[in-house]
Design a protein around this motif. Sequence first.
Motif, PDB file in Angstrom:
ATOM      1  N   VAL A 183       0.841  -1.205   0.000  1.00  0.00           N
ATOM      2  CA  VAL A 183       0.000   0.000   0.000  1.00  0.00           C
ATOM      3  C   VAL A 183       0.873   1.251   0.000  1.00  0.00           C
ATOM      4  O   VAL A 183       0.642   2.188  -0.779  1.00  0.00           O
ATOM      5  CB  VAL A 183      -0.960  -0.004   1.209  1.00  0.00           C
ATOM      6  N   ARG A 184       1.879   1.283   0.865  1.00  0.00           N
ATOM      7  CA  ARG A 184       2.777   2.449   0.900  1.00  0.00           C
ATOM      8  C   ARG A 184       3.512   2.618  -0.434  1.00  0.00           C
ATOM      9  O   ARG A 184       3.779   3.736  -0.862  1.00  0.00           O
ATOM     10  CB  ARG A 184       3.782   2.299   2.033  1.00  0.00           C
ATOM     11  N   GLY A 185       3.850   1.498  -1.057  1.00  0.00           N
ATOM     12  CA  GLY A 185       4.569   1.544  -2.324  1.00  0.00           C
ATOM     13  C   GLY A 185       3.679   1.753  -3.526  1.00  0.00           C
ATOM     14  O   GLY A 185       4.140   1.652  -4.666  1.00  0.00           O
TER      15      GLY A 185
ATOM     16  N   SER B 220      -5.958   0.323   4.739  1.00  0.00           N
ATOM     17  CA  SER B 220      -6.015   1.761   4.458  1.00  0.00           C
ATOM     18  C   SER B 220      -5.239   2.574   5.490  1.00  0.00           C
ATOM     19  O   SER B 220      -4.915   3.745   5.246  1.00  0.00           O
ATOM     20  CB  SER B 220      -7.466   2.242   4.408  1.00  0.00           C
ATOM     21  N   ALA B 221      -4.927   1.976   6.641  1.00  0.00           N
ATOM     22  CA  ALA B 221      -4.131   2.687   7.648  1.00  0.00           C
ATOM     23  C   ALA B 221      -2.743   3.014   7.124  1.00  0.00           C
ATOM     24  O   ALA B 221      -2.064   3.903   7.658  1.00  0.00           O
ATOM     25  CB  ALA B 221      -4.028   1.849   8.922  1.00  0.00           C
ATOM     26  N   SER B 222      -2.311   2.310   6.071  1.00  0.00           N
ATOM     27  CA  SER B 222      -0.985   2.556   5.512  1.00  0.00           C
ATOM     28  C   SER B 222      -0.991   3.625   4.422  1.00  0.00           C
ATOM     29  O   SER B 222       0.055   3.935   3.852  1.00  0.00           O
ATOM     30  CB  SER B 222      -0.415   1.250   4.934  1.00  0.00           C
TER      31      SER B 222
ATOM     32  N   CYS C 213      10.085   1.531   0.648  1.00  0.00           N
ATOM     33  CA  CYS C 213       9.186   0.763   1.522  1.00  0.00           C
ATOM     34  C   CYS C 213       9.285  -0.741   1.263  1.00  0.00           C
ATOM     35  O   CYS C 213       8.298  -1.466   1.346  1.00  0.00           O
ATOM     36  CB  CYS C 213       7.746   1.238   1.365  1.00  0.00           C
ATOM     37  N   GLN C 214      10.468  -1.209   0.961  1.00  0.00           N
ATOM     38  CA  GLN C 214      10.675  -2.629   0.701  1.00  0.00           C
ATOM     39  C   GLN C 214      10.542  -3.427   2.002  1.00  0.00           C
ATOM     40  O   GLN C 214      11.141  -3.077   3.021  1.00  0.00           O
ATOM     41  CB  GLN C 214      12.051  -2.856   0.091  1.00  0.00           C
ATOM     42  N   PRO C 215       9.759  -4.514   2.006  1.00  0.00           N
ATOM     43  CA  PRO C 215       9.649  -5.332   3.221  1.00  0.00           C
ATOM     44  C   PRO C 215      10.913  -6.140   3.435  1.00  0.00           C
ATOM     45  O   PRO C 215      11.746  -6.280   2.529  1.00  0.00           O
ATOM     46  CB  PRO C 215       8.453  -6.239   2.915  1.00  0.00           C
ATOM     47  N   SER C 216      11.075  -6.691   4.622  1.00  0.00           N
ATOM     48  CA  SER C 216      12.261  -7.495   4.919  1.00  0.00           C
ATOM     49  C   SER C 216      12.267  -8.759   4.074  1.00  0.00           C
ATOM     50  O   SER C 216      11.216  -9.356   3.810  1.00  0.00           O
ATOM     51  CB  SER C 216      12.297  -7.842   6.406  1.00  0.00           C
TER      52      SER C 216
END
Length: 432
Positions: free
Chosen positions: A199-201, A223-225, A415-418
């Motif tokens: 979502v952020r990305g 949607s919180a993101s 905003c890449q995840p781990s």
Amino acid sequence: MSEASVQGSLADLRRELHERLMAGFDFVAAERLDRQSLVADCTARIEQGIDRSARGLSVADRDWLVRGVLDDMFGLGPLEPLLADHELTDILVVRPDRIFVERHGRLELSNASFRDTGHLLHVIHRLVRNAGRRIDERSPMVDARLPDGSRVNAIIPPLAVDGPQLSIRRFPEQALTLDRLVALGTLPAATAELLRAAVRGRLNIILSGGAGVGKTTLLNAVSASLDARERVITIEDAAELRLQGNHVVRLETRAANVEGVGEITARELLRNALRMRPDRIIVGECRGAEAFDMLQAMNTGHEGSMTTLHANTARDTLTRLESMLSMGGLDMPLRVLRDYVASAIQLVVHLTRLPDGRRVVSEVVEVRGSTDESIQTEVLHRYRLRAVQAGRVEGGFEATGAVPAFNRILEARGCQPSASIFAAGPLPEHRS
């Protein structure tokens, strides 16, 4: 006297008190009173009627009668106690004396009942009228919304062969967060991290699944993101999304009036939304011709848009999109339609209801492109159902080991995840 006989006598007395109150009701005088004074006046009249008809009743029975008559006068009758129960997610009226409810993912028969078909129809008409809609033989089905946001569908004869049918879909007073959904076992923490990053990305996402599996709940949670500075426009048939942002514009379709005019479709709203300078567009449910406009928005700069769609699997979601585009009048070769879908959608999140009633994110699928034969996908996370024994489900979440190609996009956007969330193997599941 048996308990059933006692309950029957009380129900008859409740009906008698209601009819007596209505017969002597001064509607002109009532218009001059505020609601609190009107309820107080009616309560006094009901209690006087009880004293005349059944002086020896217990306090509990008297309270039940007063509450019931007031509910019939000002509320939705026997549905009022059900609407006050926040554990219920669905209220389904099959017959006046058969009202089912869904609690924690399981349907059960409630103790509530209407007096007869006329009583049920009276409540349906009141509910629909309060929502500014109309239902009759010319328009025998209607969608509406209660003040608390609950979604309502009513259908009456001649379309409903066995009598009026009423369905109410309820939503929690406060939208569930991703962390809460992780605690409930709907998805693992790794999948939640992936969705936040997606979502952020600003990836384009479809949330799919059957009816009542939690698509809207998950859409509210992710949607919180959203960036609070972004302008988000939502389009729904019945406004039920409660997105967490400072700049959210909510649009709602409109049904045709009694003369058959005035209808505003999701497709018309979507086209109008494109002129409203949106950063993102969210369509509550994609179900028809608006699919083309939705994908067009996704393909023309409105990245990070989202929608929900009814489908049986993640793969079926993409097939349904192809069908919607074809039925929408687009005269394009199937290969072109597939390219269009594949270039617009980057992530499909599919939800399923397990045999024990729990709702889970069963597939998280990346869309990787298309060929002459099909749209190419890669499963990133999934729920593997191993066995069902005596109503108990054995299974768990797992990562397939596939690393998404869109990771490059997320990395470029910070905003890449781990990397660990894509490592093949079981994903820890945490439940409260």
